[in-house]
Design a protein around this motif. Sequence first.
Motif, PDB file in Angstrom:
ATOM      1  N   PHE A  48      18.388   8.190  19.218  1.00  0.00           N
ATOM      2  CA  PHE A  48      18.168   8.229  20.667  1.00  0.00           C
ATOM      3  C   PHE A  48      17.602   9.581  21.101  1.00  0.00           C
ATOM      4  O   PHE A  48      17.997  10.129  22.126  1.00  0.00           O
ATOM      5  CB  PHE A  48      19.475   7.933  21.417  1.00  0.00           C
ATOM      6  CG  PHE A  48      19.817   6.469  21.460  1.00  0.00           C
ATOM      7  CD1 PHE A  48      19.382   5.675  22.517  1.00  0.00           C
ATOM      8  CD2 PHE A  48      20.558   5.886  20.448  1.00  0.00           C
ATOM      9  CE1 PHE A  48      19.707   4.323  22.559  1.00  0.00           C
ATOM     10  CE2 PHE A  48      20.880   4.536  20.485  1.00  0.00           C
ATOM     11  CZ  PHE A  48      20.447   3.751  21.537  1.00  0.00           C
ATOM     12  N   ALA A  49      16.676  10.128  20.318  1.00  0.00           N
ATOM     13  CA  ALA A  49      16.043  11.388  20.681  1.00  0.00           C
ATOM     14  C   ALA A  49      15.186  11.208  21.938  1.00  0.00           C
ATOM     15  O   ALA A  49      14.637  10.134  22.180  1.00  0.00           O
ATOM     16  CB  ALA A  49      15.174  11.893  19.529  1.00  0.00           C
ATOM     17  N   PHE A  50      15.101  12.242  22.749  1.00  0.00           N
ATOM     18  CA  PHE A  50      14.308  12.269  23.986  1.00  0.00           C
ATOM     19  C   PHE A  50      14.797  11.234  25.006  1.00  0.00           C
ATOM     20  O   PHE A  50      14.063  10.867  25.918  1.00  0.00           O
ATOM     21  CB  PHE A  50      12.821  12.035  23.711  1.00  0.00           C
ATOM     22  CG  PHE A  50      12.236  12.946  22.676  1.00  0.00           C
ATOM     23  CD1 PHE A  50      12.008  14.288  22.948  1.00  0.00           C
ATOM     24  CD2 PHE A  50      11.908  12.465  21.413  1.00  0.00           C
ATOM     25  CE1 PHE A  50      11.458  15.125  21.980  1.00  0.00           C
ATOM     26  CE2 PHE A  50      11.361  13.297  20.444  1.00  0.00           C
ATOM     27  CZ  PHE A  50      11.137  14.635  20.732  1.00  0.00           C
ATOM     28  N   SER A  51      16.043  10.762  24.857  1.00  0.00           N
ATOM     29  CA  SER A  51      16.521   9.702  25.745  1.00  0.00           C
ATOM     30  C   SER A  51      17.171  10.239  27.014  1.00  0.00           C
ATOM     31  O   SER A  51      17.335   9.503  27.988  1.00  0.00           O
ATOM     32  CB  SER A  51      17.523   8.812  25.002  1.00  0.00           C
ATOM     33  OG  SER A  51      18.708   9.513  24.706  1.00  0.00           O
ATOM     34  N   GLN A  52      17.546  11.518  27.017  1.00  0.00           N
ATOM     35  CA  GLN A  52      18.160  12.105  28.196  1.00  0.00           C
ATOM     36  C   GLN A  52      17.105  12.801  29.047  1.00  0.00           C
ATOM     37  O   GLN A  52      16.026  13.164  28.563  1.00  0.00           O
ATOM     38  CB  GLN A  52      19.250  13.098  27.789  1.00  0.00           C
ATOM     39  CG  GLN A  52      20.417  12.441  27.053  1.00  0.00           C
ATOM     40  CD  GLN A  52      21.550  13.418  26.788  1.00  0.00           C
ATOM     41  OE1 GLN A  52      21.338  14.492  26.258  1.00  0.00           O
ATOM     42  NE2 GLN A  52      22.754  13.025  27.172  1.00  0.00           N
ATOM     43  N   GLY A  53      17.415  13.004  30.316  1.00  0.00           N
ATOM     44  CA  GLY A  53      16.463  13.666  31.194  1.00  0.00           C
ATOM     45  C   GLY A  53      16.191  15.094  30.776  1.00  0.00           C
ATOM     46  O   GLY A  53      17.034  15.745  30.148  1.00  0.00           O
ATOM     47  N   ALA A  54      15.017  15.585  31.132  1.00  0.00           N
ATOM     48  CA  ALA A  54      14.627  16.942  30.737  1.00  0.00           C
ATOM     49  C   ALA A  54      15.516  18.005  31.367  1.00  0.00           C
ATOM     50  O   ALA A  54      15.569  19.140  30.889  1.00  0.00           O
ATOM     51  CB  ALA A  54      13.166  17.196  31.105  1.00  0.00           C
ATOM     52  N   THR A  55      16.220  17.635  32.430  1.00  0.00           N
ATOM     53  CA  THR A  55      17.104  18.599  33.091  1.00  0.00           C
ATOM     54  C   THR A  55      18.584  18.227  32.910  1.00  0.00           C
ATOM     55  O   THR A  55      19.437  18.639  33.693  1.00  0.00           O
ATOM     56  CB  THR A  55      16.780  18.699  34.587  1.00  0.00           C
ATOM     57  OG1 THR A  55      16.905  17.408  35.196  1.00  0.00           O
ATOM     58  CG2 THR A  55      15.367  19.224  34.802  1.00  0.00           C
TER      59      THR A  55
END
Length: 289
Positions: A48-55
């Motif tokens: 689940f890489a890059f699945s969370q918001g950038a902030t």
Amino acid sequence: VDQFLRSFAVQVLFGIGDSYSSGSSHNAMFYQRPGDGKFLYFPWDMDFAFSQGATTSLTSSDDLSKLLNSPANRRAYYGHLQDIINTSYNTSYLSPWATHYSCFLPTENLSGFMSYVNSRSSYALSQVNSAIPPVAFGLTTASGSTSDSTFTIEGDGWVDVREIRLAGTPGALPVTWIDNNTFRIDLPIQPGTQIYTIEAYDFEGSLIGFDNITVTGNGTVAPAAAGLLVVSELMYHPDDDAYEFLEILNTSTLTLDLEGMSFTAGISYTFPAVLLPPGERIVIARDLT
């Protein structure tokens, strides 16, 4: 603990959801090292890489937050974040790899994640600066004198300071971090008046700052140093290993304080509080009896 913190930092920067680093109580492996009993943390199942918001928060894990209650751990964690961003978690470093691996995954556009990397790294750096505001490296203790073999000094250093060394000597000085930016060191002092240069090194081993302090040693006891001691006798691997020993000789004209001295290789031993007069010897035995 330091290995735990860097593992957390990598996962947090890549926005990996459904993992131990994001607050889930799973997707991690722990290995206890037989040599010293310490545990190593290995991330697991990171699809689940890059699945969370950038902030998304850099400290969403409760276990990570507990570790960060220590000033030394807190500055180390933010230092790892800053170091990883400066060296590898940035578009300059990752773009060629995204292009390369896209050759093997024609249905994936890995280069499309570079905008996320750019946004995430910018946000993370802003959070590092907010959590621990930058300070210039330097000493706050004035020059002075002591009758002991050490002189306590304090100073400031930001999260980019990985090690503090005494110029001209190998290895890092033992440091106590009083708060996020303030360090305290018991500096080894030689008899007489000396100028001591204290150096700061970053995570890549580069010198990033230094400061000087003048200290007069009024005592007759000096801290142990490699140039003042020799291994004068060695019994290695006899028929019975219980008879193994090392003999250390003080070749200087000073009484040496051996407390805290250790070996960089070969054996694991740190000396307790003990003074070794000039010309005298001390034996480290595998079996004292």
